[in-house]
Design a protein around this motif. Sequence first.
Motif, short mmCIF file in Angstrom:
data_model
loop_
_atom_site.label_atom_id
_atom_site.label_comp_id
_atom_site.label_asym_id
_atom_site.label_seq_id
_atom_site.Cartn_x
_atom_site.Cartn_y
_atom_site.Cartn_z
N HIS A 1 0.79 -1.24 0.00
CA HIS A 1 0.00 0.00 0.00
C HIS A 1 0.83 1.29 0.00
O HIS A 1 0.27 2.38 0.11
CB HIS A 1 -0.98 0.01 1.18
N GLY A 2 2.13 1.19 -0.15
CA GLY A 2 2.96 2.39 -0.13
C GLY A 2 2.88 3.22 -1.40
O GLY A 2 3.01 4.45 -1.36
N LEU A 3 2.64 2.58 -2.54
CA LEU A 3 2.59 3.32 -3.81
C LEU A 3 1.43 4.31 -3.85
O LEU A 3 1.47 5.26 -4.62
CB LEU A 3 2.49 2.35 -4.99
N HIS A 4 0.43 4.09 -3.00
CA HIS A 4 -0.72 5.01 -2.99
C HIS A 4 -0.30 6.43 -2.60
O HIS A 4 -1.03 7.39 -2.88
CB HIS A 4 -1.78 4.54 -1.99
N TYR A 5 0.86 6.57 -1.94
CA TYR A 5 1.27 7.87 -1.39
C TYR A 5 2.48 8.46 -2.12
O TYR A 5 3.02 9.47 -1.69
CB TYR A 5 1.56 7.71 0.11
N ILE A 6 2.88 7.83 -3.22
CA ILE A 6 3.99 8.32 -4.02
C ILE A 6 3.45 9.26 -5.09
O ILE A 6 2.39 9.02 -5.67
CB ILE A 6 4.73 7.13 -4.68
N ASP B 1 -3.39 10.99 -6.14
CA ASP B 1 -3.47 10.78 -7.58
C ASP B 1 -2.25 11.40 -8.26
O ASP B 1 -1.78 12.47 -7.85
CB ASP B 1 -4.74 11.41 -8.16
N SER B 2 -1.74 10.73 -9.28
CA SER B 2 -0.56 11.17 -10.00
C SER B 2 -0.94 11.52 -11.43
O SER B 2 -1.63 10.74 -12.09
CB SER B 2 0.50 10.06 -10.00
N TYR B 3 -0.48 12.69 -11.92
CA TYR B 3 -0.88 13.20 -13.23
C TYR B 3 0.27 13.11 -14.22
O TYR B 3 1.43 13.44 -13.88
CB TYR B 3 -1.36 14.65 -13.09
N PRO C 1 -10.43 9.25 -0.81
CA PRO C 1 -10.17 7.82 -0.60
C PRO C 1 -10.05 7.05 -1.90
O PRO C 1 -10.73 7.35 -2.88
CB PRO C 1 -11.40 7.36 0.20
N ASN C 2 -9.18 6.05 -1.90
CA ASN C 2 -9.10 5.12 -3.02
C ASN C 2 -9.84 3.83 -2.65
O ASN C 2 -10.67 3.83 -1.73
CB ASN C 2 -7.64 4.87 -3.44
N TYR C 3 -9.54 2.72 -3.30
CA TYR C 3 -10.28 1.48 -3.06
C TYR C 3 -10.11 0.95 -1.64
O TYR C 3 -10.91 0.13 -1.17
CB TYR C 3 -9.87 0.42 -4.08
N ASP D 1 -2.92 0.90 -7.67
CA ASP D 1 -4.24 1.25 -8.16
C ASP D 1 -4.09 2.07 -9.44
O ASP D 1 -3.70 3.24 -9.39
CB ASP D 1 -4.99 2.05 -7.09
N THR D 2 -4.40 1.48 -10.58
CA THR D 2 -4.24 2.22 -11.84
C THR D 2 -5.18 3.42 -11.92
O THR D 2 -4.93 4.35 -12.67
CB THR D 2 -4.49 1.31 -13.05
N ALA D 3 -6.26 3.41 -11.12
CA ALA D 3 -7.18 4.55 -11.12
C ALA D 3 -6.52 5.81 -10.57
O ALA D 3 -7.02 6.92 -10.79
CB ALA D 3 -8.43 4.23 -10.30
N SER D 4 -5.40 5.66 -9.88
CA SER D 4 -4.68 6.82 -9.33
C SER D 4 -3.77 7.48 -10.36
O SER D 4 -3.16 8.51 -10.08
CB SER D 4 -3.86 6.41 -8.11
N ILE D 5 -3.64 6.88 -11.54
CA ILE D 5 -2.83 7.46 -12.61
C ILE D 5 -3.76 8.23 -13.54
O ILE D 5 -4.62 7.64 -14.20
CB ILE D 5 -2.06 6.37 -13.40
N ARG D 6 -3.60 9.55 -13.58
CA ARG D 6 -4.50 10.43 -14.32
C ARG D 6 -3.76 11.13 -15.46
O ARG D 6 -2.56 11.43 -15.35
CB ARG D 6 -5.08 11.49 -13.38
N LEU D 7 -4.50 11.43 -16.52
CA LEU D 7 -3.96 12.19 -17.63
C LEU D 7 -4.17 13.69 -17.39
O LEU D 7 -4.78 14.09 -16.40
CB LEU D 7 -4.61 11.74 -18.93
#
Length: 231
Positions: free
Chosen positions: A117-122, A213-215, A204-206, A147-153
């Motif tokens: 769960h650490g990647l959620h905060y990178i 979220d990362s853009y 919140p994520n899943y 969570d791929t949903a955290s990768i945004r365009l």
Amino acid sequence: MRLTTDAELEQSTVVANTLMNRERRLPGYNRELGLDIPAVLRRTATNGPARWLDLCCGAAYALGEATHLLGRDAEIVGMDLVDFFACRPDPPRLRLITASATTWHPDEPFDLITCVHGLHYIGDKLTLLTRIVTWLAEDGLFVANFDTASIRLEDGAPAGRRLTAALRSQGLTYDARTKRIRCTGPRTLDLPYRYLGADDQAGPNYTGQPAVDSYYAQEKPVASRRTGGLS
């Protein structure tokens, strides 16, 4: 929306979340990653101690438990942004490092690399993934919650299937149901995304916990290749 830099992100109260992985024990690691970590390391320890790196290790309870279980069959390294370690280091069997995952890098490859769960905060998650997979030993395994949903365009839309296709085309596997990403053996990745910044107010994520979220701007894809070097 104002996107934060990685330096700003590391001061965020969202990144300092104490509920995600700080207190997790070894059975919780096994459950979250779908692994029997001691069994994986014992199978690897045929010509010397197996090497395990755990990124964003929190209090490192799970690492301390694994150290007692495995003894001299493993050398374990835990890395976290803050020094809240609950167990004492015991080099070379257990080393605990306070550092940023975005800048730290090891001197030797690992047989197992995990991130619960650490990647959620990178912020720049994709660049960290490209670095992590170069740290693997020849048959090493990397497993993390992702969570791929955290990768945004740029327009805020999720990167979606194009991202998962890019990851799979370069040798990584992603399970959308379990939200786990895996890689076996070292690789040099060139993912078609350029980092723009992060949003620590994404909510919140899943997991039900606030995440980041990362853009990215999407660019032309480039193929990957196997590699043996650290970067």
